[in-house]
Design a protein around this motif. Structure first.
Motif, PDB file in Angstrom:
ATOM      1  N   ILE A   1      39.874  35.647  48.922  1.00  0.00           N
ATOM      2  CA  ILE A   1      38.720  35.378  50.228  1.00  0.00           C
ATOM      3  C   ILE A   1      38.140  36.297  51.360  1.00  0.00           C
ATOM      4  CG2 ILE A   1      37.754  33.434  52.103  1.00  0.00           C
ATOM      5  CD1 ILE A   1      39.549  31.364  50.799  1.00  0.00           C
ATOM      6  N   ALA A   2      37.131  36.425  50.987  1.00  0.00           N
ATOM      7  CA  ALA A   2      37.330  37.777  52.071  1.00  0.00           C
ATOM      8  C   ALA A   2      35.835  38.458  53.385  1.00  0.00           C
ATOM      9  CB  ALA A   2      37.182  38.868  50.776  1.00  0.00           C
TER      10      ALA A   2
ATOM     11  N   GLY B   1      30.005  36.826  57.526  1.00  0.00           N
ATOM     12  CA  GLY B   1      30.457  35.469  56.737  1.00  0.00           C
ATOM     13  C   GLY B   1      32.073  35.824  55.783  1.00  0.00           C
ATOM     14  N   ARG B   2      31.974  34.500  55.074  1.00  0.00           N
ATOM     15  CA  ARG B   2      33.251  34.529  53.770  1.00  0.00           C
ATOM     16  C   ARG B   2      32.701  34.456  52.598  1.00  0.00           C
ATOM     17  NH1 ARG B   2      37.664  35.455  56.685  1.00  0.00           N
ATOM     18  NH2 ARG B   2      38.211  34.797  58.692  1.00  0.00           N
TER      19      ARG B   2
ATOM     20  N   ALA C   1      29.969  31.044  48.860  1.00  0.00           N
ATOM     21  CA  ALA C   1      29.281  31.609  50.195  1.00  0.00           C
ATOM     22  C   ALA C   1      28.978  30.129  50.717  1.00  0.00           C
ATOM     23  CB  ALA C   1      29.299  32.674  50.034  1.00  0.00           C
ATOM     24  N   ALA C   2      29.414  30.052  51.558  1.00  0.00           N
ATOM     25  CA  ALA C   2      29.089  28.652  52.749  1.00  0.00           C
ATOM     26  C   ALA C   2      28.576  27.682  51.507  1.00  0.00           C
ATOM     27  CB  ALA C   2      27.977  29.693  53.395  1.00  0.00           C
ATOM     28  N   GLY C   3      29.744  27.222  50.891  1.00  0.00           N
ATOM     29  CA  GLY C   3      29.046  26.156  50.199  1.00  0.00           C
ATOM     30  C   GLY C   3      28.748  26.159  48.978  1.00  0.00           C
ATOM     31  N   ASN C   4      27.840  27.165  49.362  1.00  0.00           N
ATOM     32  CA  ASN C   4      26.212  27.826  47.097  1.00  0.00           C
ATOM     33  C   ASN C   4      27.300  28.522  46.643  1.00  0.00           C
ATOM     34  OD1 ASN C   4      24.579  26.493  49.219  1.00  0.00           O
ATOM     35  ND2 ASN C   4      24.347  27.921  50.132  1.00  0.00           N
TER      36      ASN C   4
END
Length: 75
Positions: free
Chosen positions: A11-12, A36-37, A54-57
């Motif tokens: 994760i970055a 964002g991550r 990313a963001a649940g996507n």
């Protein structure tokens, strides 16, 4: 470090995205934005495209686009 250099499961935090404005806007709506991550999940058998979350996507990004996303691991 670039997003295509992440290891599986890493994760970055996204530092900078260097793509055309229309693509940057599309990525933003998918949860990919500066600050964002992003998490690298896996690659396809020939290493293009790459699967990220990313963001649940779930996102499939071509390797040349992932090379233009600068990230920082461990933040």
């Amino acid at each position: 470090m670039r997003a295509d250099q992440l290891k599986k499961g890493e994760i970055a935090r996204i530092i900078h995205i260097d793509v055309e404005p229309f693509l940057k806007k599309r990525l933003f709506f998918m949860g990919v934005h500066e600050g964002g991550r992003i998490r690298y999940i896996m690659s396809s058998p020939f290493y293009d495209p790459l699967l990220f979350m990313a963001a649940g996507n779930w996102l499939l990004l071509r390797k040349d686009i992932a090379k233009q996303i600068e990230v920082e691991v461990g933040q």
